[in-house]
Design a protein around this motif. Structure first.
Motif, PDB file in Angstrom:
ATOM      1  N   MET A 293      20.707   1.541  -2.254  1.00 29.61           N
ATOM      2  CA  MET A 293      20.166   2.791  -2.775  1.00 29.61           C
ATOM      3  C   MET A 293      19.233   2.535  -3.956  1.00 29.61           C
ATOM      4  SD  MET A 293      22.290   6.190  -3.972  1.00 29.61           S
ATOM      5  CE  MET A 293      23.095   5.294  -5.312  1.00 29.61           C
ATOM      6  N   VAL A 294      19.632   1.635  -4.858  1.00 28.74           N
ATOM      7  CA  VAL A 294      18.783   1.308  -5.999  1.00 28.74           C
ATOM      8  C   VAL A 294      17.494   0.628  -5.538  1.00 28.74           C
ATOM      9  CG1 VAL A 294      18.624  -0.117  -8.080  1.00 28.74           C
ATOM     10  CG2 VAL A 294      20.709   1.177  -7.612  1.00 28.74           C
ATOM     11  N   ILE A 295      17.608  -0.301  -4.594  1.00 29.46           N
ATOM     12  CA  ILE A 295      16.418  -0.985  -4.088  1.00 29.46           C
ATOM     13  C   ILE A 295      15.497  -0.009  -3.377  1.00 29.46           C
ATOM     14  CG2 ILE A 295      15.626  -2.702  -2.406  1.00 29.46           C
ATOM     15  CD1 ILE A 295      18.074  -4.357  -3.121  1.00 29.46           C
ATOM     16  N   ASP A 296      16.073   0.899  -2.603  1.00 32.61           N
ATOM     17  CA  ASP A 296      15.256   1.884  -1.902  1.00 32.61           C
ATOM     18  C   ASP A 296      14.524   2.790  -2.891  1.00 32.61           C
ATOM     19  OD1 ASP A 296      14.464   3.442   0.526  1.00 32.61           O
ATOM     20  OD2 ASP A 296      15.660   4.987  -0.438  1.00 32.61           O
ATOM     21  N   TYR A 297      15.208   3.202  -3.942  1.00 31.70           N
ATOM     22  CA  TYR A 297      14.569   4.059  -4.949  1.00 31.70           C
ATOM     23  C   TYR A 297      13.447   3.313  -5.668  1.00 31.70           C
ATOM     24  CZ  TYR A 297      14.027   6.970  -9.119  1.00 31.70           C
ATOM     25  OH  TYR A 297      13.510   7.741 -10.136  1.00 31.70           O
ATOM     26  N   GLY A 298      13.711   2.061  -6.068  1.00 25.33           N
ATOM     27  CA  GLY A 298      12.679   1.283  -6.736  1.00 25.33           C
ATOM     28  C   GLY A 298      11.502   0.978  -5.827  1.00 25.33           C
ATOM     29  N   SER A 299      11.789   0.669  -4.558  1.00 24.62           N
ATOM     30  CA  SER A 299      10.708   0.393  -3.618  1.00 24.62           C
ATOM     31  C   SER A 299       9.837   1.616  -3.375  1.00 24.62           C
ATOM     32  CB  SER A 299      11.298  -0.095  -2.283  1.00 24.62           C
ATOM     33  OG  SER A 299      12.039  -1.283  -2.466  1.00 24.62           O
ATOM     34  N   GLU A 300      10.474   2.774  -3.297  1.00 22.53           N
ATOM     35  CA  GLU A 300       9.716   4.007  -3.100  1.00 22.53           C
ATOM     36  C   GLU A 300       8.784   4.276  -4.279  1.00 22.53           C
ATOM     37  OE1 GLU A 300      10.516   8.791  -2.296  1.00 22.53           O
ATOM     38  OE2 GLU A 300      12.175   7.407  -2.634  1.00 22.53           O
ATOM     39  N   LYS A 301       9.297   4.116  -5.505  1.00 24.11           N
ATOM     40  CA  LYS A 301       8.460   4.331  -6.684  1.00 24.11           C
ATOM     41  C   LYS A 301       7.311   3.330  -6.734  1.00 24.11           C
ATOM     42  CE  LYS A 301      10.696   7.769  -8.503  1.00 24.11           C
ATOM     43  NZ  LYS A 301      10.063   9.121  -8.604  1.00 24.11           N
ATOM     44  N   LEU A 302       7.603   2.076  -6.453  1.00 23.77           N
ATOM     45  CA  LEU A 302       6.564   1.053  -6.477  1.00 23.77           C
ATOM     46  C   LEU A 302       5.527   1.286  -5.389  1.00 23.77           C
ATOM     47  CD1 LEU A 302       5.497  -1.613  -7.619  1.00 23.77           C
ATOM     48  CD2 LEU A 302       7.034  -2.823  -6.044  1.00 23.77           C
ATOM     49  N   ARG A 303       6.001   1.682  -4.203  1.00 23.75           N
ATOM     50  CA  ARG A 303       5.062   1.935  -3.105  1.00 23.75           C
ATOM     51  C   ARG A 303       4.145   3.105  -3.417  1.00 23.75           C
ATOM     52  NH1 ARG A 303       8.584   2.157   0.376  1.00 23.75           N
ATOM     53  NH2 ARG A 303       8.924   4.390   0.566  1.00 23.75           N
ATOM     54  N   HIS A 304       4.694   4.167  -3.955  1.00 24.82           N
ATOM     55  CA  HIS A 304       3.875   5.325  -4.306  1.00 24.82           C
ATOM     56  C   HIS A 304       2.874   4.988  -5.419  1.00 24.82           C
ATOM     57  CE1 HIS A 304       7.045   8.393  -2.672  1.00 24.82           C
ATOM     58  NE2 HIS A 304       6.430   7.714  -1.720  1.00 24.82           N
ATOM     59  N   LYS A 305       3.300   4.159  -6.364  1.00 24.04           N
ATOM     60  CA  LYS A 305       2.399   3.767  -7.441  1.00 24.04           C
ATOM     61  C   LYS A 305       1.251   2.925  -6.908  1.00 24.04           C
ATOM     62  CE  LYS A 305       2.299   1.500 -11.949  1.00 24.04           C
ATOM     63  NZ  LYS A 305       3.099   0.810 -12.998  1.00 24.04           N
ATOM     64  N   ILE A 306       1.560   1.984  -6.010  1.00 27.87           N
ATOM     65  CA  ILE A 306       0.502   1.132  -5.460  1.00 27.87           C
ATOM     66  C   ILE A 306      -0.443   1.930  -4.601  1.00 27.87           C
ATOM     67  CG2 ILE A 306       0.075  -0.793  -3.880  1.00 27.87           C
ATOM     68  CD1 ILE A 306       2.677  -2.034  -4.884  1.00 27.87           C
ATOM     69  N   ILE A 307       0.081   2.806  -3.760  1.00 23.51           N
ATOM     70  CA  ILE A 307      -0.787   3.631  -2.911  1.00 23.51           C
ATOM     71  C   ILE A 307      -1.644   4.544  -3.763  1.00 23.51           C
ATOM     72  CG2 ILE A 307      -0.809   5.437  -1.159  1.00 23.51           C
ATOM     73  CD1 ILE A 307       1.681   4.186   0.032  1.00 23.51           C
ATOM     74  N   GLY A 308      -1.081   5.076  -4.854  1.00 20.63           N
ATOM     75  CA  GLY A 308      -1.858   5.910  -5.752  1.00 20.63           C
ATOM     76  C   GLY A 308      -2.978   5.150  -6.413  1.00 20.63           C
ATOM     77  N   MET A 309      -2.710   3.902  -6.802  1.00 17.70           N
ATOM     78  CA  MET A 309      -3.743   3.062  -7.400  1.00 17.70           C
ATOM     79  C   MET A 309      -4.856   2.783  -6.409  1.00 17.70           C
ATOM     80  SD  MET A 309      -1.359   0.385  -9.535  1.00 17.70           S
ATOM     81  CE  MET A 309      -2.748  -0.695  -9.830  1.00 17.70           C
ATOM     82  N   GLU A 310      -4.465   2.537  -5.174  1.00 16.64           N
ATOM     83  CA  GLU A 310      -5.489   2.291  -4.147  1.00 16.64           C
ATOM     84  C   GLU A 310      -6.363   3.533  -3.947  1.00 16.64           C
ATOM     85  OE1 GLU A 310      -4.824  -1.641  -3.471  1.00 16.64           O
ATOM     86  OE2 GLU A 310      -6.285  -0.391  -2.432  1.00 16.64           O
ATOM     87  N   GLY A 311      -5.726   4.712  -3.942  1.00 19.74           N
ATOM     88  CA  GLY A 311      -6.502   5.930  -3.773  1.00 19.74           C
ATOM     89  C   GLY A 311      -7.431   6.182  -4.948  1.00 19.74           C
ATOM     90  N   THR A 312      -7.005   5.797  -6.177  1.00 14.82           N
ATOM     91  CA  THR A 312      -7.852   5.987  -7.345  1.00 14.82           C
ATOM     92  C   THR A 312      -9.078   5.086  -7.303  1.00 14.82           C
ATOM     93  OG1 THR A 312      -5.902   6.579  -8.635  1.00 14.82           O
ATOM     94  CG2 THR A 312      -7.880   5.994  -9.865  1.00 14.82           C
ATOM     95  N   ARG A 313      -8.876   3.852  -6.851  1.00 17.31           N
ATOM     96  CA  ARG A 313      -9.981   2.908  -6.802  1.00 17.31           C
ATOM     97  C   ARG A 313     -11.017   3.304  -5.776  1.00 17.31           C
ATOM     98  NH1 ARG A 313      -6.770  -2.890  -7.075  1.00 17.31           N
ATOM     99  NH2 ARG A 313      -5.990  -2.669  -9.207  1.00 17.31           N
ATOM    100  N   SER A 314     -10.578   3.869  -4.668  1.00 15.75           N
ATOM    101  CA  SER A 314     -11.537   4.247  -3.638  1.00 15.75           C
ATOM    102  C   SER A 314     -12.303   5.506  -4.039  1.00 15.75           C
ATOM    103  CB  SER A 314     -10.805   4.490  -2.313  1.00 15.75           C
ATOM    104  OG  SER A 314      -9.874   5.550  -2.437  1.00 15.75           O
TER     105      SER A 314
END
Length: 314
Positions: A293-314
């Motif tokens: 559960m902790v890994i899933d929560y951390g992975s979700e936050k990290l994934r959303h942050k990375i995808i958000g960064m990619e969207g900002t750069r484009s």
């Protein structure tokens, strides 16, 4: 009102055109209904055959409270036994002695935490190796990126073999080769992860826009240049998402393969089941559940942050 057409064709008025459309629509609708009916019949036939082979319709003898033996359908006869098994894994907890009860429930917590740390490290190393192998092999395994058909065929067959063999079987093989220990677990999970991630990554590669690669090729770039500058920037967000998901899966896998001596918490599962320590099983389940559960929560936050960064750069 008539519609003019080419000289070689007879004029076709609006009502006739509408009737032709309705006829074709009715024909296609009937064909679609027949296909749906045939598919449904095949589905229920396969479902019934599978349930029959899986003993869902099996009738067996059970012991009654008075000691007699009677024939019963296996599903309603086995559900009470499932409840009985679960009840054995639930410890006795009360508010007045909660601290002592929790201490008794997690009486091997120091050993379990060390093994949990080992389990996470096994999953981490296996994910790293699996990502490297799957990433490198995903490009020659994609139909639109493979240099030639032989490279495509060989790469796909290798990935199929790697992910077809379960982690437990790979673990047994590597335990035989390298003795018991975490290394066997890392190799087993990483090999299976290579096959699974290579398949997922290659499917992502097959959906990319080929125009950037054609531009790199027109500028004189090699096949590796096309992959580096044309393909990787497009697939990177999906690769990160699949990688984080695979890490969560590998944590669960690494907690089981220890059952065959490949390190991690699995050896504790084996010990608890062998000695019928049912409360230990539930304690181990709670530990793994909280970890995932902790890994899933951390992975979700990290994934959303990375995808958000990619969207900002484009």
């Amino acid at each position: 009102m008539t519609l003019t057409t080419d000289p070689g064709y007879a004029p076709l008025d609006a009502p006739s055109k509408m009737s032709v459309f309705e006829t074709e629509f009715a024909t296609r609708r009937r064909a679609s209904r027949r296909a749906w009916i045939v598919g449904s019949v095949l589905f229920f036939i396969c479902f019934a055959l599978t349930t029959w082979i899986g003993d869902f319709f099996k009738v067996t003898q059970i012991s009654m409270p008075d000691g007699s033996r009677e024939w019963r359908w296996i599903i309603p006869a086995g559900i009470p036994r499932l409840g009985e098994y679960i009840s054995k894994t639930i410890p006795d907890l009360s508010w007045s002695t909660l601290g002592a009860d929790m201490a008794h429930w997690f009486w091997r917590w120091k050993i379990w935490l060390n093994l949990l740390f080992e389990t996470i490290l096994i999953a981490y190393m296996a994910t790293v190796f699996g990502v490297i192998g799957g990433f490198l092999l995903s490009f020659p395994a994609a139909r639109n990126l493979a240099p030639n058909k032989w490279v495509l065929w060989i790469t796909r067959r290798y990935l199929e073999i790697a992910r077809t063999v379960p982690e437990l079987v790979w673990a047994l093989i590597f335990v035989f080769c390298f003795s018991v220990g975490p290394m066997a677990g890392v190799l087993a999970i990483s090999l299976h992860a290579t096959g699974a991630l290579g398949k997922l990554y290659s499917e992502v590669n097959e959906n990319i826009d080929m125009r950037p690669l054609e531009g790199v090729k027109a500028a004189g770039g090699t096949w590796f240049d096309q992959i580096r500058y044309g393909a990787i920037p497009q697939v990177l967000p999906n690769i990160i998402s699949y990688t984080l998901l695979r890490f969560e899966i590998n944590v669960r896998a690494s907690s089981i393969i220890g059952y065959v001596g490949a390190g991690g918490l699995g050896q504790e599962f084996r010990t608890a089941m062998s000695f019928q320590e049912y409360t230990d099983l539930s304690a181990l389940f709670v530990i793994i559940f909280i970890t995932v559960m902790v890994i899933d929560y951390g992975s979700e936050k990290l994934r959303h942050k990375i995808i958000g960064m990619e969207g900002t750069r484009s």
